[in-house]
Write a protein that holds these residues in place. Structure first.
Motif, PDB file in Angstrom:
ATOM      1  N   LEU A 195       0.847  -1.187   0.000  1.00 11.50           N
ATOM      2  CA  LEU A 195       0.000   0.000   0.000  1.00 11.50           C
ATOM      3  C   LEU A 195       0.884   1.239   0.000  1.00 11.50           C
ATOM      4  CD1 LEU A 195      -2.837   1.324   0.306  1.00 11.50           C
ATOM      5  CD2 LEU A 195      -2.467   1.232   2.783  1.00 11.50           C
ATOM      6  N   LEU A 196       0.729   2.078  -1.026  1.00 13.09           N
ATOM      7  CA  LEU A 196       1.464   3.333  -1.124  1.00 13.09           C
ATOM      8  C   LEU A 196       0.491   4.486  -0.888  1.00 13.09           C
ATOM      9  CD1 LEU A 196       3.607   2.589  -4.316  1.00 13.09           C
ATOM     10  CD2 LEU A 196       4.167   2.135  -1.920  1.00 13.09           C
ATOM     11  N   MET A 197       0.908   5.447  -0.071  1.00 11.42           N
ATOM     12  CA  MET A 197       0.048   6.568   0.299  1.00 11.42           C
ATOM     13  C   MET A 197       0.680   7.879  -0.156  1.00 11.42           C
ATOM     14  SD  MET A 197      -1.382   7.525   4.145  1.00 11.42           S
ATOM     15  CE  MET A 197      -1.974   5.844   4.386  1.00 11.42           C
ATOM     16  N   PHE A 198      -0.140   8.748  -0.743  1.00 18.42           N
ATOM     17  CA  PHE A 198       0.330  10.035  -1.246  1.00 18.42           C
ATOM     18  C   PHE A 198      -0.547  11.148  -0.685  1.00 18.42           C
ATOM     19  CE2 PHE A 198       1.322   6.704  -4.240  1.00 18.42           C
ATOM     20  CZ  PHE A 198       2.659   6.939  -4.552  1.00 18.42           C
ATOM     21  N   ASP A 199       0.092  12.272  -0.328  1.00 15.05           N
ATOM     22  CA  ASP A 199      -0.663  13.376   0.251  1.00 15.05           C
ATOM     23  C   ASP A 199      -1.402  14.157  -0.826  1.00 15.05           C
ATOM     24  OD1 ASP A 199       1.158  15.135  -0.969  1.00 15.05           O
ATOM     25  OD2 ASP A 199       2.242  15.550   0.889  1.00 15.05           O
ATOM     26  N   ARG A 200      -2.075  15.223  -0.424  1.00 16.63           N
ATOM     27  CA  ARG A 200      -2.914  15.981  -1.364  1.00 16.63           C
ATOM     28  C   ARG A 200      -2.113  16.731  -2.412  1.00 16.63           C
ATOM     29  NH1 ARG A 200      -6.937  18.621   3.062  1.00 16.63           N
ATOM     30  NH2 ARG A 200      -4.966  18.606   4.206  1.00 16.63           N
ATOM     31  N   GLN A 201      -0.806  16.855  -2.201  1.00 12.78           N
ATOM     32  CA  GLN A 201       0.079  17.466  -3.204  1.00 12.78           C
ATOM     33  C   GLN A 201       0.761  16.398  -4.061  1.00 12.78           C
ATOM     34  OE1 GLN A 201       0.191  18.666   0.226  1.00 12.78           O
ATOM     35  NE2 GLN A 201      -1.389  20.012  -0.624  1.00 12.78           N
ATOM     36  N   GLY A 202       0.435  15.143  -3.826  1.00 14.19           N
ATOM     37  CA  GLY A 202       0.996  14.061  -4.623  1.00 14.19           C
ATOM     38  C   GLY A 202       2.332  13.549  -4.133  1.00 14.19           C
ATOM     39  N   LYS A 203       2.777  13.992  -2.957  1.00 15.97           N
ATOM     40  CA  LYS A 203       4.055  13.532  -2.418  1.00 15.97           C
ATOM     41  C   LYS A 203       3.859  12.223  -1.643  1.00 15.97           C
ATOM     42  CE  LYS A 203       6.130  17.227  -3.914  1.00 15.97           C
ATOM     43  NZ  LYS A 203       7.037  17.143  -5.093  1.00 15.97           N
ATOM     44  N   ALA A 204       4.850  11.342  -1.743  1.00 13.80           N
ATOM     45  CA  ALA A 204       4.781  10.077  -1.017  1.00 13.80           C
ATOM     46  C   ALA A 204       4.703  10.346   0.480  1.00 13.80           C
ATOM     47  CB  ALA A 204       5.994   9.225  -1.352  1.00 13.80           C
ATOM     48  N   ALA A 205       3.744   9.704   1.138  1.00 17.31           N
ATOM     49  CA  ALA A 205       3.531   9.936   2.567  1.00 17.31           C
ATOM     50  C   ALA A 205       3.687   8.669   3.393  1.00 17.31           C
ATOM     51  CB  ALA A 205       2.138  10.525   2.796  1.00 17.31           C
ATOM     52  N   GLY A 206       3.787   7.529   2.738  1.00 17.63           N
ATOM     53  CA  GLY A 206       3.944   6.291   3.483  1.00 17.63           C
ATOM     54  C   GLY A 206       3.856   5.083   2.577  1.00 17.63           C
ATOM     55  N   ALA A 207       4.501   3.999   3.005  1.00 22.06           N
ATOM     56  CA  ALA A 207       4.428   2.722   2.304  1.00 22.06           C
ATOM     57  C   ALA A 207       4.246   1.629   3.346  1.00 22.06           C
ATOM     58  CB  ALA A 207       5.693   2.485   1.484  1.00 22.06           C
ATOM     59  N   PHE A 208       3.296   0.725   3.116  1.00 19.04           N
ATOM     60  CA  PHE A 208       2.928  -0.268   4.117  1.00 19.04           C
ATOM     61  C   PHE A 208       2.889  -1.643   3.441  1.00 19.04           C
ATOM     62  CE2 PHE A 208       1.134   3.848   5.004  1.00 19.04           C
ATOM     63  CZ  PHE A 208       1.515   4.068   6.320  1.00 19.04           C
ATOM     64  N   TYR A 209       3.551  -2.605   4.062  1.00 23.64           N
ATOM     65  CA  TYR A 209       3.725  -3.924   3.473  1.00 23.64           C
ATOM     66  C   TYR A 209       3.152  -4.978   4.403  1.00 23.64           C
ATOM     67  CZ  TYR A 209       6.970  -1.200   0.709  1.00 23.64           C
ATOM     68  OH  TYR A 209       7.514  -0.226  -0.090  1.00 23.64           O
ATOM     69  N   GLY A 210       2.251  -5.779   3.857  1.00 21.21           N
ATOM     70  CA  GLY A 210       1.604  -6.793   4.668  1.00 21.21           C
ATOM     71  C   GLY A 210       0.201  -6.373   5.074  1.00 21.21           C
ATOM     72  N   SER A 211      -0.449  -7.235   5.869  1.00 22.22           N
ATOM     73  CA  SER A 211      -1.849  -6.990   6.229  1.00 22.22           C
ATOM     74  C   SER A 211      -2.098  -7.451   7.655  1.00 22.22           C
ATOM     75  CB  SER A 211      -2.776  -7.737   5.274  1.00 22.22           C
ATOM     76  OG  SER A 211      -4.130  -7.501   5.578  1.00 22.22           O
TER      77      SER A 211
END
Length: 228
Positions: A195-211
């Motif tokens: 799971l890759l997360m991006f903020d409202r400006q399109g910048k990377a805000a986090g990456a999450f691996y697994g569940s």
């Protein structure tokens, strides 16, 4: 030593976010690409130890692993690191431009993503833990509504199976197949769920691996911060 997938302190410290990965102490011996861990359309035989099933590849890996261990035992850490593989997180620094059509036939446009937090989930129909992340993402979308966009991109999966699963789960996500264009944009995402997360400006805000519940709690905390 046993380290839980997605929560390895050693992997986090060394910048490794995808598996399989091989460590000797703090030296990264091999990353997924070294084993030829590529999805459809990503090529084959490009890794140092690919194809993984061949005896020749196994001999190369064992020889390199033995060299690294011998150097480390001799206290020659710098030389061991020079022989080993660089960290390869596979993450992008910002949300790339996308040319994508979802399974409902609607194009994913820049206007759909503008000024919204964007969650990009890479998953597969054959991955049981992915179902947990998809369900969690459904609750995220219901909680935050139009403030977030959730793209559920299927990898290494038959489109018919993806459509059937999406229909049965009935989650408010934008379902799509990972296309060659998406592969080029995001690079080699070989572990699912990612799971890759991006903020409202399109910048990377986090990456999450697994569940796991802990991973989802961490992701939810990051998301809550972005939307304050």
């Amino acid at each position: 030593m046993e380290e839980n997938y997605g929560s390895s302190e050693r992997a986090a410290r060394l910048g490794v976010k995808r598996y399989p990965a091989i460590f000797v102490d703090d030296v990264i011996v091999a990353t997924p690409k070294d084993f030829g861990f590529y999805a459809k359309g990503e090529g084959e035989g490009e890794g140092r130890y690919a194809p993984l099933k061949s005896e020749a590849s196994h001999r190369r890996f064992r020889a390199d692993l033995s060299k690294v261990i011998s150097l480390l035992l001799a206290g020659r850490t710098r030389e061991a690191s020079a022989l080993a593989a660089p960290a390869d997180t596979g993450e992008v620094a910002e949300l790339p431009p996308l040319s994508l059509t979802d399974l409902d036939g609607r194009p994913v446009s820049a206007a759909d993503l503008n000024d919204r937090v964007v969650l990009v989930d890479f998953w597969a129909t054959w991955c049981p833990p992915c179902r947990g992340t998809l369900a969690w993402l459904g609750s995220v979308k219901q909680k935050y509504g139009e403030r977030v966009v959730v793209l559920a991109l299927a990898v290494e999966s038959d489109e018919g199976d993806v459509r059937n699963l999406a229909r049965s789960l009935q989650l408010p996500l934008r379902w799509a197949m990972r296309t060659p264009g998406v592969l080029e944009a995001f690079g080699d995402v070989s572990a699912v769920p990612t799971l890759l997360m991006f903020d409202r400006q399109g910048k990377a805000a986090g990456a999450f691996y697994g569940s796991t519940p802990e991973i989802h709690r961490n992701a939810d905390a990051t998301l809550d911060t972005l939307l304050r």
